[in-house]
Structures are given as C-alpha cells and as structure tokens.
Design a protein around this motif. Structure first.
Motif, mmCIF file in Angstrom:
data_model
loop_
_atom_site.group_PDB
_atom_site.id
_atom_site.type_symbol
_atom_site.label_atom_id
_atom_site.label_comp_id
_atom_site.label_asym_id
_atom_site.label_seq_id
_atom_site.Cartn_x
_atom_site.Cartn_y
_atom_site.Cartn_z
ATOM 1 N N ILE A 47 0.251 20.804 25.995
ATOM 2 C CA ILE A 47 2.043 19.427 26.146
ATOM 3 C C ILE A 47 3.074 20.698 25.748
ATOM 4 O O ILE A 47 3.748 20.541 26.002
ATOM 5 C CB ILE A 47 0.916 18.532 25.502
ATOM 6 C CG1 ILE A 47 0.416 17.528 25.636
ATOM 7 C CG2 ILE A 47 2.353 18.205 25.495
ATOM 8 C CD1 ILE A 47 0.150 17.564 27.568
ATOM 9 N N LYS A 48 2.857 20.971 24.380
ATOM 10 C CA LYS A 48 4.566 21.583 24.069
ATOM 11 C C LYS A 48 4.204 23.584 23.865
ATOM 12 O O LYS A 48 5.310 23.734 23.173
ATOM 13 C CB LYS A 48 3.769 21.727 22.411
ATOM 14 C CG LYS A 48 4.611 19.987 22.590
ATOM 15 C CD LYS A 48 4.556 18.532 22.048
ATOM 16 C CE LYS A 48 5.032 17.698 21.870
ATOM 17 N NZ LYS A 48 5.959 17.192 22.987
ATOM 18 N N GLU A 49 3.917 23.882 25.008
ATOM 19 C CA GLU A 49 4.128 25.164 25.425
ATOM 20 C C GLU A 49 5.645 25.639 26.170
ATOM 21 O O GLU A 49 5.367 24.434 26.511
ATOM 22 C CB GLU A 49 2.400 25.658 25.783
ATOM 23 C CG GLU A 49 1.281 25.479 25.184
ATOM 24 C CD GLU A 49 1.677 26.853 24.429
ATOM 25 O OE1 GLU A 49 1.981 27.633 23.756
ATOM 26 O OE2 GLU A 49 1.120 26.356 22.843
ATOM 27 N N ASN A 50 5.679 26.620 25.556
ATOM 28 C CA ASN A 50 6.855 27.317 26.009
ATOM 29 C C ASN A 50 6.186 27.208 27.984
ATOM 30 O O ASN A 50 5.789 27.542 28.692
ATOM 31 C CB ASN A 50 6.825 28.845 26.176
ATOM 32 C CG ASN A 50 8.365 29.805 26.803
ATOM 33 O OD1 ASN A 50 8.892 28.122 27.878
ATOM 34 N ND2 ASN A 50 8.335 30.551 26.595
ATOM 35 N N ARG A 51 7.538 26.040 28.255
ATOM 36 C CA ARG A 51 7.946 25.775 29.889
ATOM 37 C C ARG A 51 7.865 27.066 31.022
ATOM 38 O O ARG A 51 6.932 26.748 31.759
ATOM 39 C CB ARG A 51 8.681 24.500 29.710
ATOM 40 C CG ARG A 51 8.667 23.865 31.903
ATOM 41 C CD ARG A 51 9.866 22.504 31.592
ATOM 42 N NE ARG A 51 9.819 22.043 33.203
ATOM 43 C CZ ARG A 51 10.143 21.065 33.606
ATOM 44 N NH1 ARG A 51 11.332 21.177 32.627
ATOM 45 N NH2 ARG A 51 10.232 21.084 34.722
ATOM 46 N N PRO A 87 6.350 17.612 33.289
ATOM 47 C CA PRO A 87 6.739 16.831 32.196
ATOM 48 C C PRO A 87 7.223 15.563 32.131
ATOM 49 O O PRO A 87 7.140 14.290 32.063
ATOM 50 C CB PRO A 87 7.714 17.506 31.381
ATOM 51 C CG PRO A 87 7.700 19.154 31.963
ATOM 52 C CD PRO A 87 7.297 18.657 33.351
ATOM 53 N N ARG A 91 5.997 11.961 31.350
ATOM 54 C CA ARG A 91 7.057 11.015 31.223
ATOM 55 C C ARG A 91 6.522 9.834 31.693
ATOM 56 O O ARG A 91 6.689 8.589 31.308
ATOM 57 C CB ARG A 91 8.474 10.832 31.062
ATOM 58 C CG ARG A 91 8.964 10.863 30.247
ATOM 59 C CD ARG A 91 11.059 11.002 29.807
ATOM 60 N NE ARG A 91 11.080 12.070 29.989
ATOM 61 C CZ ARG A 91 10.713 13.912 30.608
ATOM 62 N NH1 ARG A 91 11.402 12.930 32.003
ATOM 63 N NH2 ARG A 91 10.864 14.614 30.170
ATOM 64 N N TYR A 98 4.809 10.993 24.578
ATOM 65 C CA TYR A 98 4.000 12.325 25.097
ATOM 66 C C TYR A 98 5.239 13.395 23.866
ATOM 67 O O TYR A 98 4.355 14.240 23.633
ATOM 68 C CB TYR A 98 4.473 12.818 26.120
ATOM 69 C CG TYR A 98 4.875 13.439 27.019
ATOM 70 C CD1 TYR A 98 5.315 14.709 27.041
ATOM 71 C CD2 TYR A 98 6.238 12.941 27.766
ATOM 72 C CE1 TYR A 98 5.845 15.895 28.056
ATOM 73 C CE2 TYR A 98 7.397 13.682 27.893
ATOM 74 C CZ TYR A 98 7.259 15.075 28.291
ATOM 75 O OH TYR A 98 7.832 15.510 28.434
ATOM 76 N N GLU A 99 6.157 13.002 24.003
ATOM 77 C CA GLU A 99 7.724 14.028 23.397
ATOM 78 C C GLU A 99 7.227 13.916 21.998
ATOM 79 O O GLU A 99 8.049 14.943 21.141
ATOM 80 C CB GLU A 99 8.568 13.553 23.780
ATOM 81 C CG GLU A 99 9.244 13.263 25.412
ATOM 82 C CD GLU A 99 10.902 13.174 25.850
ATOM 83 O OE1 GLU A 99 10.935 12.393 24.408
ATOM 84 O OE2 GLU A 99 10.939 12.751 26.818
ATOM 85 N N GLN A 101 5.279 15.520 18.297
ATOM 86 C CA GLN A 101 4.610 16.205 17.800
ATOM 87 C C GLN A 101 3.011 15.957 17.665
ATOM 88 O O GLN A 101 2.059 16.618 18.487
ATOM 89 C CB GLN A 101 5.056 16.406 16.503
ATOM 90 C CG GLN A 101 6.136 17.201 16.608
ATOM 91 C CD GLN A 101 6.105 18.785 17.515
ATOM 92 O OE1 GLN A 101 5.639 19.114 18.736
ATOM 93 N NE2 GLN A 101 5.849 19.896 16.369
ATOM 94 N N SER A 102 2.682 14.958 17.063
ATOM 95 C CA SER A 102 1.301 14.260 16.998
ATOM 96 C C SER A 102 0.299 14.181 18.755
ATOM 97 O O SER A 102 -0.691 13.892 18.837
ATOM 98 C CB SER A 102 1.092 13.414 16.069
ATOM 99 O OG SER A 102 2.171 12.494 16.756
ATOM 100 N N ARG A 104 -1.513 14.017 21.325
ATOM 101 C CA ARG A 104 -3.125 15.022 21.898
ATOM 102 C C ARG A 104 -3.156 14.546 23.619
ATOM 103 O O ARG A 104 -3.453 12.631 23.521
ATOM 104 C CB ARG A 104 -3.635 15.133 21.672
ATOM 105 C CG ARG A 104 -3.387 15.955 20.265
ATOM 106 C CD ARG A 104 -4.711 15.757 19.429
ATOM 107 N NE ARG A 104 -5.387 17.422 20.114
ATOM 108 C CZ ARG A 104 -5.422 18.159 19.116
ATOM 109 N NH1 ARG A 104 -4.532 19.218 19.041
ATOM 110 N NH2 ARG A 104 -6.594 19.062 20.200
#
Length: 169
Positions: A47-51, A87, A91, A98-99, A101-102, A104
């Motif tokens: 989820i949190k990788e570079n878009r 994204p 949402r 989903y925004e 940090q935790s 998954r």
C-alpha cells in the motif's frame, strides 16, 4: 521495501505474467471469455510504496503482457489506469483507514478484499474492452465482453488469491 519483499514481488510479477500468457490467454470460454489474472499483482502490491514507481511497474507489467498477447498496448493502458486509480478505489472500499501506517490488506474483512479486487477488475476490463472495441455502435458487445470477462476474472482471481494468501486466524 526490503530485499526479501522485492524478491517476492519480482517472483509474483514473473509468475503472474507466465500464468497469464501461457495458460489464461490460451483459454477461450464461449468464444470471448479470457480471464485476466495478472491483475492480482495490483491487488497484492504494498500500500505505502512510491506511487510513481507503482504506476511505472504497472505500465511495464501491462506492456509485457501486451508483448506476449499481441494486443497493441491495451493491457498497458488498462494497467496504468488501475495503478493510477488504486488509491481512490482503496479510499472508497476501506475508507480513510488505509492511509494509516498500520494498515494491511490482510487485516481487512473478506468482503472488503473481494470488493477491492472486483473494483480493480471491473475498471481494468472496462478500459481494456472499451479501447479494444472503440465504438459505441457495438455497445452490447462491449457490455457482454465486460460482464462475462469480469465474472470469469473475479472467480479465478478470488480462487488464486485464497490459494496463495496466508490465512488469518
């Protein structure tokens, strides 16, 4: 992303392309149903990788499938579209959760996971078949192809996802 994670994503990329090209591109149910399982890569990607990296990888994935499928960058266009819209889809399905940090994907409910996967597949197939047919005079053919291919892809992607995803207790 750690080395182990990068290796896992490379293996997923290669295996999904091989399965798509060697198995599912050869299937032709009812003359027009060709499931696309490589979309699972967009479902499983962190989820949190570079878009921008994700969009570039999505383009490359679609282009590789196009090279083996002889589809003139239709897969690439549809893949970039779902990579870009991911994204917003997340949402819509998961809310603002989903925004964090935790967040998954494995911690969400099966219904949310299914909805997210179905939305990815639906958007991909609408873009893909709209570009393939590229005519509103064939609207019924477009709707038929989208509907049946979405259903086939959802069934196979759900089965593959449940086979290769770790069970949560």
């Amino acid at each position: 992303m750690g080395r182990n994670s990068i290796f896992i994503h490379i293996v997923r990329f290669v295996l999904l392309v091989l399965v798509q090209v060697l198995v599912f591109n050869q299937l032709n149910f009812l003359g027009f149903v060709n499931p696309m399982v490589y979309i699972l890569f967009f479902f499983w990607f962190p989820i949190k990788e570079n878009r921008m990296l994700f969009i570039g990888i999505g383009f490359f994935l679609g282009l590789v499938v196009d090279l083996f499928s002889d589809t003139l960058a239709l897969h690439a266009a549809a893949s970039v579209t779902i990579a870009y819209l991911r994204p917003a889809m997340m949402r819509f399905v998961f809310g603002v959760n989903y925004e964090f940090q935790s967040f998954r994907l494995s911690n969400t409910t099966r219904v949310q996971q299914f909805t997210f996967l179905a939305l990815l597949i639906l958007v991909h197939h609408v873009v893909f078949y709209s570009l393939e047919i590229f005519s509103l005079s064939n609207l019924l053919l477009l709707l038929k192809k989208v509907l049946f291919n979405v259903l086939g892809s959802i069934v196979l992607c759900t089965l593959l996802s449940s086979l290769f995803s770790p069970e949560k207790e």
